[in-house]
Design an enzyme around this catalytic site. Sequence first.
Site, PDB file in Angstrom:
ATOM      1  N   ARG A 193       0.833  -1.218   0.000  1.00  0.00           N
ATOM      2  CA  ARG A 193       0.000   0.000   0.000  1.00  0.00           C
ATOM      3  C   ARG A 193       0.865   1.264   0.000  1.00  0.00           C
ATOM      4  NH1 ARG A 193      -4.263   1.940   4.739  1.00  0.00           N
ATOM      5  NH2 ARG A 193      -5.884   2.835   3.408  1.00  0.00           N
ATOM      6  N   SER A 217      -7.580   6.625  -0.016  1.00  0.00           N
ATOM      7  CA  SER A 217      -7.418   5.177  -0.111  1.00  0.00           C
ATOM      8  C   SER A 217      -8.408   4.618   0.903  1.00  0.00           C
ATOM      9  CB  SER A 217      -5.975   4.788   0.244  1.00  0.00           C
ATOM     10  OG  SER A 217      -5.868   3.398   0.367  1.00  0.00           O
ATOM     11  N   SER A 218      -9.355   3.810   0.430  1.00  0.00           N
ATOM     12  CA  SER A 218     -10.439   3.345   1.306  1.00  0.00           C
ATOM     13  C   SER A 218      -9.896   2.448   2.416  1.00  0.00           C
ATOM     14  CB  SER A 218     -11.461   2.553   0.485  1.00  0.00           C
ATOM     15  OG  SER A 218     -11.877   3.300  -0.634  1.00  0.00           O
ATOM     16  N   GLN A 219     -10.743   2.160   3.409  1.00  0.00           N
ATOM     17  CA  GLN A 219     -10.340   1.297   4.520  1.00  0.00           C
ATOM     18  C   GLN A 219     -10.021  -0.105   3.979  1.00  0.00           C
ATOM     19  OE1 GLN A 219     -13.364   0.579   7.485  1.00  0.00           O
ATOM     20  NE2 GLN A 219     -11.838   0.056   9.018  1.00  0.00           N
ATOM     21  N   PRO A 220      -8.822  -0.631   4.241  1.00  0.00           N
ATOM     22  CA  PRO A 220      -8.424  -1.904   3.636  1.00  0.00           C
ATOM     23  C   PRO A 220      -9.383  -3.066   3.913  1.00  0.00           C
ATOM     24  CG  PRO A 220      -6.505  -0.793   4.496  1.00  0.00           C
ATOM     25  CD  PRO A 220      -7.676   0.022   4.935  1.00  0.00           C
TER      26      PRO A 220
END
Length: 347
Positions: A31, A72-75
């Site tokens: 990431r 960046s969205s929540q993984p």
Amino acid sequence: MTDDRLHRYATNVTAGVSDRAVVDAFARVPREYFVHRVVDPDGRATAVTPEQVYTDEALVTRVSDGRPSSSSSQPSLMADMLEKLRLRPGHRVLEVGTGTGYNAALIAAITGAPVVTVDVQPDVVADATAALARVGADSVTAVNADGYLGAPDHGPFDRIIATVGIGGVPPAWFDQLAPDGMILAPIEHGGIQPCLTVTPDLAGRGAVRSGFMLAAGALHPRATATLPMTLPDPPDAVPVPPLDPNRYYALWFGLAARDDRVERRTVDGLFEKPWQTACTVTEPGGGSVVVGLDALYPVGADAGLMTQVRALVGEWHAAGGPEVWDWHCRFTFGDGLWLPTGWRLEP
Ligand SMILES: C[S@@+](CC[C@H](N)C(=O)[O-])C[C@H]1O[C@@H](n2cnc3c(N)ncnc32)[C@H](O)[C@@H]1O
């Protein structure tokens, strides 16, 4: 980043996922190549730390008018969505909402096939393209376009995924979807954006509890103002069986499936965290009932509205407290978008 740390992160954020290919993708795509800085609500950027990158948090990368405009969205949410998308090797995928490019790289790692990702912000696409090149994700093409039109030069797609909250499914996505394809998208539903799956026969189903920033342009949900509301002091609380936040989300989904007066409000002092919002049933010109975790609160509502909301909450409990994925719907066309209608419970 050590391999060890990336593996620990992948194990953590995919804890609820059984699809091995999704778990492996999180362990293979770092990431940190996609997120270098985070931005606060005033637009001030700070370099991101490895601790921040490898926690299970959404990271805001752009802000516009004090609101996040890219992230960046929540993984763990991404992992849940990728599992529900039922990706297979060779699937051609369209993503709407490129953001950092991280999700597109994960998809490419799972499918090993071409991925097209579109974003309405040109600088977002430029940054994502550079990040994708750094990790060698050659099969991903990032395009600067409004996702309302999909990617007409690239279809058909086996899967279409949106990573931004939308008001409904635009016709172009169905035109570009393979006959046995599937769409997964966070679609407006009583002020929240749960992910729904949709197939070419217009059958829809709840899939993932989620919340997203909202799309720009014609994909933007219609009624989205989250208005503030103040409870009377002292509040006139009517107790209901207590729920944790996940079950509360399921109740909210269920109420919105049954009643189109459900909306989202910020209510002072109701929740521990200031960003948490409340499910509210508002009768135009007739007051509201705020649904809390363990009580209902009338705000200018008459006894009739209160009785209706108590009955709706009671029905949801009597049905066993159905989850988001227990609900099915049909998509019908209205106002330029295909919209979920006729919600029903099915085993
Ligand atoms: C939550 S971010 C996407 C996260 C991303 N998938 C990732 O892995 O980092 C949402 C993105 O949707 C984009 N967006 C908003 N409205 C859009 C539209 N109408 N068409 C395409 N992209 C849009 C925003 O510019 C933003 O970058």
